[in-house]
Each structure stands twice: as C-alpha cells, then as structure tokens.
Scaffold this motif. Structure first.
Motif, short mmCIF file in Angstrom:
data_model
loop_
_atom_site.label_atom_id
_atom_site.label_comp_id
_atom_site.label_asym_id
_atom_site.label_seq_id
_atom_site.Cartn_x
_atom_site.Cartn_y
_atom_site.Cartn_z
N GLN A 33 48.06 40.73 26.25
CA GLN A 33 48.21 41.61 27.41
C GLN A 33 49.08 40.93 28.45
OE1 GLN A 33 44.35 43.14 28.73
NE2 GLN A 33 43.46 42.50 26.77
N TYR A 35 49.72 40.94 32.67
CA TYR A 35 49.18 41.33 33.96
C TYR A 35 50.16 40.90 35.06
CZ TYR A 35 44.54 42.26 31.99
OH TYR A 35 43.48 42.79 31.27
N GLN A 37 50.35 39.92 39.29
CA GLN A 37 49.57 39.51 40.45
C GLN A 37 50.50 39.36 41.64
OE1 GLN A 37 47.74 35.54 40.44
NE2 GLN A 37 45.89 36.42 41.34
N GLY A 40 48.66 36.09 45.18
CA GLY A 40 47.30 35.59 45.20
C GLY A 40 46.23 36.65 45.32
N ARG A 41 46.56 37.88 45.00
CA ARG A 41 45.57 38.96 45.01
C ARG A 41 45.07 39.22 43.60
NH1 ARG A 41 47.65 43.85 48.51
NH2 ARG A 41 45.44 44.34 48.39
N GLY A 42 44.42 40.36 43.39
CA GLY A 42 43.88 40.67 42.07
C GLY A 42 44.97 40.94 41.06
N LEU A 43 44.60 40.85 39.78
CA LEU A 43 45.55 41.11 38.71
C LEU A 43 45.55 42.59 38.34
CD1 LEU A 43 44.65 38.00 38.35
CD2 LEU A 43 45.69 38.25 36.11
N HIS A 45 46.61 45.21 35.30
CA HIS A 45 46.96 45.31 33.89
C HIS A 45 48.26 46.11 33.73
CE1 HIS A 45 46.76 47.09 29.81
NE2 HIS A 45 46.27 45.91 29.49
N PHE A 88 51.54 37.29 34.18
CA PHE A 88 50.74 36.46 33.29
C PHE A 88 50.57 37.14 31.94
CE2 PHE A 88 49.20 33.25 36.23
CZ PHE A 88 49.28 33.88 37.46
N PHE A 101 44.50 33.08 29.67
CA PHE A 101 45.74 33.31 30.40
C PHE A 101 46.67 32.12 30.31
CE2 PHE A 101 45.18 37.21 32.87
CZ PHE A 101 43.82 37.44 32.72
N GLY A 102 47.96 32.42 30.42
CA GLY A 102 48.96 31.39 30.59
C GLY A 102 49.11 31.04 32.06
N GLY A 103 50.07 30.17 32.35
CA GLY A 103 50.27 29.70 33.70
C GLY A 103 51.09 30.63 34.58
N ARG A 106 56.69 33.30 37.97
CA ARG A 106 56.87 33.86 39.31
C ARG A 106 58.25 34.49 39.38
NH1 ARG A 106 54.58 29.15 39.69
NH2 ARG A 106 56.51 28.05 40.19
#
Lengths: 111, 115
Positions: A33, A35, A37, A40-43, A45, A88, A101-103, A106
């Motif tokens: 999947q 995602y 973000q 710094g807020r919620g992820l 989908h 992500f 999850f991966g890192g 950005r």
C-alpha cells in the motif's frame, strides 16, 4: 525494523511534472500500500496493490509491483503544489495484518 | 476526514511518568491498530486489537499496553516513559471488510514529547 525502503528520500519538482518514487521490501507479501502524510499529521491511504497484480491506477496515481524484484513504484502525474507531502509504502504479509512501513519519500512540488 | 479521532493532540511528559492516549475508531470499524512514528521515520507497528483482544504485537516492550472497549474505542498506555518514546502515536481503524482489503484509516495522531 522497517521492511520497505523508499528511494529517493527526497524529491523536488515543478508543478506539472511527474513524480516517481520507488519502494523495495525484503519478504513475501500479501499486498503493498501507499500512504501520504502531510507535515507530521495522519496518514491517508492512496492505493493498494495485491501480490498477484502488476499495475494499478487511481486518478493521477499509477502503482506498479514487481514481486520477483520485491519492488514497487508510485508515479504521480501532473503534480500539483497540494501533492507536497511524505509518501510511504507499507507491506502486509497477510490481509488485515500489521503494516510494515518504509522510511518515506518527501516530495516538494514547487508552484 | 477519516472519522478516527485521537486525544490529546499534543502532550509533554517527563521521564518515568506514565501516559494514556485515546482513540475513537471510525463508525463500524472493529479493529484498531497503534503505530509509533519517530521524527523523520516511517510508522512502526505497536499492536492491534480486534473485538477487545490483542491480535498481534510488534517489537515493543511490555510497558506499552493497550485496551479496546466494547464500543471499539481504544487506549494506548505507556509506563516508565523514556526519552526515546518521544514520537507521534497514530491510531488506525479498519472494518471487517477492511481487514480483507488491508486499508487502514488513520487519525491525526498524538504527539508525545518526553523531557
């Protein structure tokens, strides 16, 4: 430990350009999947691709999956300033199971 | 708007203290997962609750514990806080159908700072 590794870690593009990011993982998966973000807020989908699928589209998003190489790519076409976020990839060994999850990548889309 | 709400949004604690974070899952969702996201990193799975029972746990010590209530809301408790516990704690819910698809709905997170 994180299963997925995104590449590149950071990406800066002009509005209207395409953005491509890649994800590699280590073990067998049920699904992968992506995602998003924002700051710094919620992820949120974006898209899910199952291990028996090779490509999937959703709006301006295109995801590919190569299970032989244990890798996936996310393409955002005709990027907009609002696409600026961290992206992500996350893998699941079984449906409904925990996500690894991966890192993240950005992405900065400049107007 | 995902419908998953978390509280508090921000909090500051000192080493050794205890903290409780709360999550209300999206209506109709019976599965709740908690993730820890350190600054600049991806989220890491803490544990998952399904119908009030722990249903999977990541590589976190026992001082991280949780609860799920009959209304499917959930709590994350962390005892004996350490500096490295400073992170964004994310709650995610999914429905029984979502458990088949794997899609999670995340809240905005609780940012914990440990001094």
């Amino acid at each position: 430990s994180q299963q997925g590794e995104e590449d590149p870690q950071a990406l800066s593009i002009q509005e209207g350009e395409n953005a491509t990011m890649n994800c590699s993982y280590k073990t067998s998966i049920n699904n992968l999947q992506w995602y998003r973000q924002n700051s710094g807020r919620g992820l949120v989908h974006l898209i899910l691709i199952r291990s028996n699928e090779r490509e999937k589209h959703s709006g301006r998003l295109r995801v590919t999956l190569d299970t032989s190489k244990k890798s996936s790519s996310l393409l955002i076409t005709a990027s907009r300033a609002a696409d600026t976020a961290s992206y992500f990839c996350a893998t699941a060994k079984a449906a409904g199971n925990k996500l690894t999850f991966g890192g993240g990548t950005r992405v900065l889309v400049k107007p | 708007e995902t419908g998953v709400t978390q509280s508090p949004t921000h909090l500051i604690k000192t080493r050794g203290q205890q903290v409780t974070l709360r999550c209300s899952s999206q209506s109709g969702h019976n599965t709740v997962s908690w993730y820890q996201q350190a600054l600049g990193q991806g989220p890491q799975f803490i544990f998952q609750y399904y119908r009030e029972e722990e249903n999977g746990r990541g590589n976190f010590p026992p001082r991280f514990s949780g609860l799920q209530f009959p209304n499917y809301s959930s709590e994350l408790n962390v005892n004996a806080l350490e500096l490295d516990d400073s992170a964004l704690y994310l709650c995610a819910s999914s429905s029984q159908q979502g458990a088949l698809t794997g899609e999670l709905f995340f809240g905005e997170g609780s940012r914990l700072t440990v001094l």
